[in-house]
Design a protein around this motif. Structure first.
Motif, PDB file in Angstrom:
ATOM      1  N   MET A  42       0.749  -1.231   0.229  1.00  0.00           N
ATOM      2  CA  MET A  42      -0.157  -0.123  -0.070  1.00  0.00           C
ATOM      3  C   MET A  42       0.797   1.324  -0.018  1.00  0.00           C
ATOM      4  O   MET A  42       2.023   1.063   0.535  1.00  0.00           O
ATOM      5  N   THR A  43       0.359   2.089  -0.598  1.00  0.00           N
ATOM      6  CA  THR A  43       0.952   3.442  -0.828  1.00  0.00           C
ATOM      7  C   THR A  43       0.713   4.458   0.479  1.00  0.00           C
ATOM      8  O   THR A  43      -0.345   4.477   1.016  1.00  0.00           O
ATOM      9  N   PRO A  44       1.783   5.189   0.804  1.00  0.00           N
ATOM     10  CA  PRO A  44       1.297   6.097   2.175  1.00  0.00           C
ATOM     11  C   PRO A  44       0.122   6.964   1.568  1.00  0.00           C
ATOM     12  O   PRO A  44      -0.053   7.343   0.436  1.00  0.00           O
ATOM     13  N   PHE A  45      -0.503   7.667   2.319  1.00  0.00           N
ATOM     14  CA  PHE A  45      -1.639   8.595   2.556  1.00  0.00           C
ATOM     15  C   PHE A  45      -1.400   9.805   3.204  1.00  0.00           C
ATOM     16  O   PHE A  45      -0.930   9.750   4.072  1.00  0.00           O
ATOM     17  N   LEU A  57      -6.822  10.460   4.201  1.00  0.00           N
ATOM     18  CA  LEU A  57      -7.580   9.722   5.391  1.00  0.00           C
ATOM     19  C   LEU A  57      -9.061  10.525   5.791  1.00  0.00           C
ATOM     20  O   LEU A  57      -9.798   9.524   6.010  1.00  0.00           O
ATOM     21  N   ARG A  58      -8.848  11.592   5.708  1.00  0.00           N
ATOM     22  CA  ARG A  58     -10.212  12.350   6.174  1.00  0.00           C
ATOM     23  C   ARG A  58     -11.145  11.919   5.284  1.00  0.00           C
ATOM     24  O   ARG A  58     -12.568  11.630   5.597  1.00  0.00           O
ATOM     25  N   LYS A  59     -11.054  11.892   4.099  1.00  0.00           N
ATOM     26  CA  LYS A  59     -11.750  11.615   2.988  1.00  0.00           C
ATOM     27  C   LYS A  59     -12.391  10.308   2.834  1.00  0.00           C
ATOM     28  O   LYS A  59     -13.489   9.801   2.703  1.00  0.00           O
ATOM     29  N   PHE A 117     -17.857   6.425   5.893  1.00  0.00           N
ATOM     30  CA  PHE A 117     -18.339   5.689   7.012  1.00  0.00           C
ATOM     31  C   PHE A 117     -19.512   6.697   7.381  1.00  0.00           C
ATOM     32  O   PHE A 117     -19.250   7.808   8.165  1.00  0.00           O
ATOM     33  N   ALA A 118     -20.752   6.618   7.142  1.00  0.00           N
ATOM     34  CA  ALA A 118     -21.838   7.230   7.641  1.00  0.00           C
ATOM     35  C   ALA A 118     -21.995   7.215   9.222  1.00  0.00           C
ATOM     36  O   ALA A 118     -21.743   6.059   9.657  1.00  0.00           O
ATOM     37  N   THR A 119     -22.224   8.261   9.928  1.00  0.00           N
ATOM     38  CA  THR A 119     -22.386   8.199  11.292  1.00  0.00           C
ATOM     39  C   THR A 119     -23.619   9.154  11.707  1.00  0.00           C
ATOM     40  O   THR A 119     -24.012  10.036  10.916  1.00  0.00           O
ATOM     41  N   GLY A 120     -24.171   8.850  12.996  1.00  0.00           N
ATOM     42  CA  GLY A 120     -25.204   9.879  13.263  1.00  0.00           C
ATOM     43  C   GLY A 120     -24.656  11.038  13.983  1.00  0.00           C
ATOM     44  O   GLY A 120     -23.251  11.167  14.096  1.00  0.00           O
ATOM     45  N   VAL A 121     -25.271  11.990  14.411  1.00  0.00           N
ATOM     46  CA  VAL A 121     -24.575  13.142  14.715  1.00  0.00           C
ATOM     47  C   VAL A 121     -25.379  13.635  16.013  1.00  0.00           C
ATOM     48  O   VAL A 121     -26.678  13.541  16.497  1.00  0.00           O
ATOM     49  N   THR A 122     -24.374  13.963  17.035  1.00  0.00           N
ATOM     50  CA  THR A 122     -24.932  14.262  18.330  1.00  0.00           C
ATOM     51  C   THR A 122     -24.189  15.505  18.973  1.00  0.00           C
ATOM     52  O   THR A 122     -23.553  16.009  18.445  1.00  0.00           O
ATOM     53  N   VAL A 123     -25.244  15.855  19.994  1.00  0.00           N
ATOM     54  CA  VAL A 123     -24.578  17.175  20.541  1.00  0.00           C
ATOM     55  C   VAL A 123     -24.538  16.592  22.079  1.00  0.00           C
ATOM     56  O   VAL A 123     -25.473  16.214  22.602  1.00  0.00           O
ATOM     57  N   ILE A 124     -23.313  16.882  22.808  1.00  0.00           N
ATOM     58  CA  ILE A 124     -23.014  16.423  23.971  1.00  0.00           C
ATOM     59  C   ILE A 124     -22.899  17.788  24.962  1.00  0.00           C
ATOM     60  O   ILE A 124     -22.380  18.769  24.637  1.00  0.00           O
TER      61      ILE A 124
END
Length: 162
Positions: A1-4, A9-11, A16-23
């Motif tokens: 694998m090539t470095p990233f 990495l952020r992209k 990965f879909a995630t829910g959104v929370t406020v804490i």
């Protein structure tokens, strides 16, 4: 694998879909604070545990140490503006936000899909973040609400017709 790069990495992570929370939490002077978090996840049913992460150097980190309470709000599909509002730390965050004070004394934002009142039981270092593990003390949820989802760097809703 090539470095990233960190941008690659952020992209990749954004796939990965995630829910959104406020804490929400209280500081030592009982002032309310809130922060948008998408790293929320369940850990265990017995005991009831959740986890989420916060930048190690966040000015809010002292309010989430072991023994401190917090209220996790799972945002409803229509609450995109709420997610953006709490994405930056500011003074007097709750002035224009519909809310009430829960029995625990924590600030509870109106209209969310679910609420988990928790107490931090452990904090672990994870790179540039702290991983906060908290025990669920109380909960309230609205099973007919549609959660706000975040994926590919944008807010989405669920298509329940599938």
């Amino acid at each position: 694998m090539t470095p990233f790069t960190s941008q690659e990495l952020r992209k990749g992570f954004s796939s990965f879909a995630t829910g959104v929370t406020v804490i929400t939490c209280l500081d030592s002077d009982q002032n309310a604070h809130g922060i948008t978090i998408s790293s929320f996840n369940t850990v265990s049913l017995e005991p009831p545990l959740i986890l989420w992460s916060l930048k190690k150097h966040s000015r809010l980190m002292p309010h989430f140490e072991v023994g401190h309470k917090q209220l996790v709000h799972v945002l409803e599909r229509s609450q995109e503006a709420m997610a953006m509002h709490f994405a930056t730390v500011k003074e007097n965050q709750f002035i224009a936000i519909p809310h009430e004070i829960a029995a625990s004394g924590l600030t509870q934002i109106d209209g969310c899909c679910a609420y988990f009142e928790c107490e931090t039981v452990s904090v672990h270092t994870g790179g540039d973040h702290n991983i906060i593990v908290a025990k669920v003390l109380n909960l309230k949820h609205s099973p007919d609400s549609q959660p706000l989802i975040f994926a590919h760097s944008k807010f989405l809703g669920l298509d329940l017709s599938l």
